[in-house]
Design an enzyme around this catalytic site. Structure first.
Site, mmCIF file in Angstrom:
data_model
loop_
_atom_site.group_PDB
_atom_site.id
_atom_site.type_symbol
_atom_site.label_atom_id
_atom_site.label_comp_id
_atom_site.label_asym_id
_atom_site.label_seq_id
_atom_site.Cartn_x
_atom_site.Cartn_y
_atom_site.Cartn_z
ATOM 1 N N HIS A 46 0.848 -1.212 0.000
ATOM 2 C CA HIS A 46 0.000 0.000 0.000
ATOM 3 C C HIS A 46 0.880 1.257 0.000
ATOM 4 C CE1 HIS A 46 -3.121 -2.550 2.391
ATOM 5 N NE2 HIS A 46 -3.578 -2.437 1.165
ATOM 6 N N LYS A 105 -16.058 -7.992 5.695
ATOM 7 C CA LYS A 105 -14.919 -8.367 6.547
ATOM 8 C C LYS A 105 -15.123 -7.798 7.945
ATOM 9 C CE LYS A 105 -11.526 -7.906 2.736
ATOM 10 N NZ LYS A 105 -10.429 -7.063 2.241
ATOM 11 N N ARG A 139 -2.267 -6.228 -8.107
ATOM 12 C CA ARG A 139 -1.212 -7.196 -7.814
ATOM 13 C C ARG A 139 -1.118 -8.292 -8.862
ATOM 14 N NH1 ARG A 139 -3.493 -7.826 -1.898
ATOM 15 N NH2 ARG A 139 -5.274 -7.451 -3.232
ATOM 16 N N SER A 187 -3.249 -7.709 3.116
ATOM 17 C CA SER A 187 -3.533 -7.550 4.546
ATOM 18 C C SER A 187 -4.078 -8.863 5.112
ATOM 19 C CB SER A 187 -4.538 -6.416 4.767
ATOM 20 O OG SER A 187 -3.992 -5.199 4.325
HETATM 21 P P1 ADP Z 1 -9.819 -3.554 -0.411
HETATM 22 O O1 ADP Z 1 -10.446 -4.267 0.732
HETATM 23 O O2 ADP Z 1 -10.589 -2.388 -0.948
HETATM 24 O O3 ADP Z 1 -9.249 -4.463 -1.494
HETATM 25 P P2 ADP Z 1 -7.145 -3.244 0.521
HETATM 26 O O4 ADP Z 1 -6.774 -2.503 1.740
HETATM 27 O O5 ADP Z 1 -6.921 -4.718 0.512
HETATM 28 O O6 ADP Z 1 -8.611 -2.843 0.260
HETATM 29 O O7 ADP Z 1 -6.393 -2.632 -0.732
HETATM 30 C C1 ADP Z 1 -6.536 -1.285 -1.107
HETATM 31 C C2 ADP Z 1 -5.929 -1.082 -2.482
HETATM 32 O O8 ADP Z 1 -4.557 -1.407 -2.446
HETATM 33 C C3 ADP Z 1 -6.531 -1.968 -3.570
HETATM 34 O O9 ADP Z 1 -6.525 -1.242 -4.786
HETATM 35 C C4 ADP Z 1 -5.565 -3.118 -3.655
HETATM 36 O O10 ADP Z 1 -5.569 -3.745 -4.917
HETATM 37 C C5 ADP Z 1 -4.254 -2.392 -3.413
HETATM 38 N N1 ADP Z 1 -3.230 -3.278 -2.889
HETATM 39 C C6 ADP Z 1 -3.373 -4.213 -1.941
HETATM 40 N N2 ADP Z 1 -2.227 -4.874 -1.727
HETATM 41 C C7 ADP Z 1 -1.318 -4.340 -2.583
HETATM 42 C C8 ADP Z 1 0.064 -4.613 -2.872
HETATM 43 N N3 ADP Z 1 0.721 -5.591 -2.254
HETATM 44 N N4 ADP Z 1 0.681 -3.840 -3.794
HETATM 45 C C9 ADP Z 1 -0.005 -2.873 -4.438
HETATM 46 N N5 ADP Z 1 -1.295 -2.587 -4.234
HETATM 47 C C10 ADP Z 1 -1.957 -3.299 -3.319
#
Ligand code: ADP
Length: 167
Positions: free
Chosen positions: A21, A45, A94, A132
């Site tokens: 992130h 979630k 990803r 996450s």
């Molecule tokens: P959501 O529950 O909306 O998917 P996340 O917190 O998991 O929220 O992710 C927020 C954003 O960050 C999404 O666009 C997701 O694809 C991106 N993201 C999550 N993990 C990574 C990563 N390892 N590298 C780049 N972007 C990521």
């Protein structure tokens, strides 16, 4: 309200924020004049960290980026993006499986508000396996997290996982 193309909102659950992130935030801050990290509620979630905790951790790790700020929101992401006055919703990608879900989501968002465009940045290779969900599982089973999280977040996640298993 006129939407500003120089402002982007990076939406997500961030439960918790990790280095993947943060990489998107750092790169986004180089493209846009202003980047707002929008911390949402995912109704599917039940979070490890409540909204205030997630916002506080993000506030701490974005300190090096003066044009980045964090805000929480509930409800639709496009409604929040419009409230901020941004033209762009920023997301990270990803993998091909992310792409499928994000493709549907971005088209739905475009249907909900045709002035707001989703812009994607590809995950950097060292972070492309990070999620996450996986990090919460590793924490639950006592694995090492330091490579994947900012130090303060790593400590908080380890403590939260311990507290949850001894509850
Ligand atoms: P959501 O529950 O909306 O998917 P996340 O917190 O998991 O929220 O992710 C927020 C954003 O960050 C999404 O666009 C997701 O694809 C991106 N993201 C999550 N993990 C990574 C990563 N390892 N590298 C780049 N972007 C990521």
């Amino acid at each position: 309200m006129t939407l500003n193309p120089g402002t982007a909102v990076y939406t997500g659950t961030f439960d918790p924020i990790h280095l993947g992130h943060l990489d998107i935030i750092a790169r986004g801050s180089n493209i846009f004049e202003r980047l707002v990290v929008g911390v949402g509620i995912n109704p599917d979630k039940s979070p490890f960290f409540d909204m205030a905790e997630r916002i506080a951790m993000i506030g701490d790790v974005i300190k090096p980026y003066p044009n980045v700020e964090v805000q929480g929101f509930d409800g639709l992401a496009v409604t929040f993006v419009r409230r901020i006055g941004a033209r762009v919703m920023l997301r990270g990608l990803r993998s091909a499986s992310d792409m499928e879900a994000e493709f549907t989501m971005s088209l739905m968002n475009l249907n909900l508000d045709k002035e707001i465009e989703t812009v994607f940045l590809m995950a950097m290779e060292p972070y492309s396996h990070l999620s996450s969900t996986l990090l919460r599982q590793i924490a639950t089973f006592g694995g090492v997290l330091d490579k994947f999280l900012p130090p303060l977040v790593s400590a908080a996640l380890q403590k939260r996982a311990r507290d949850r298993t001894t509850r």
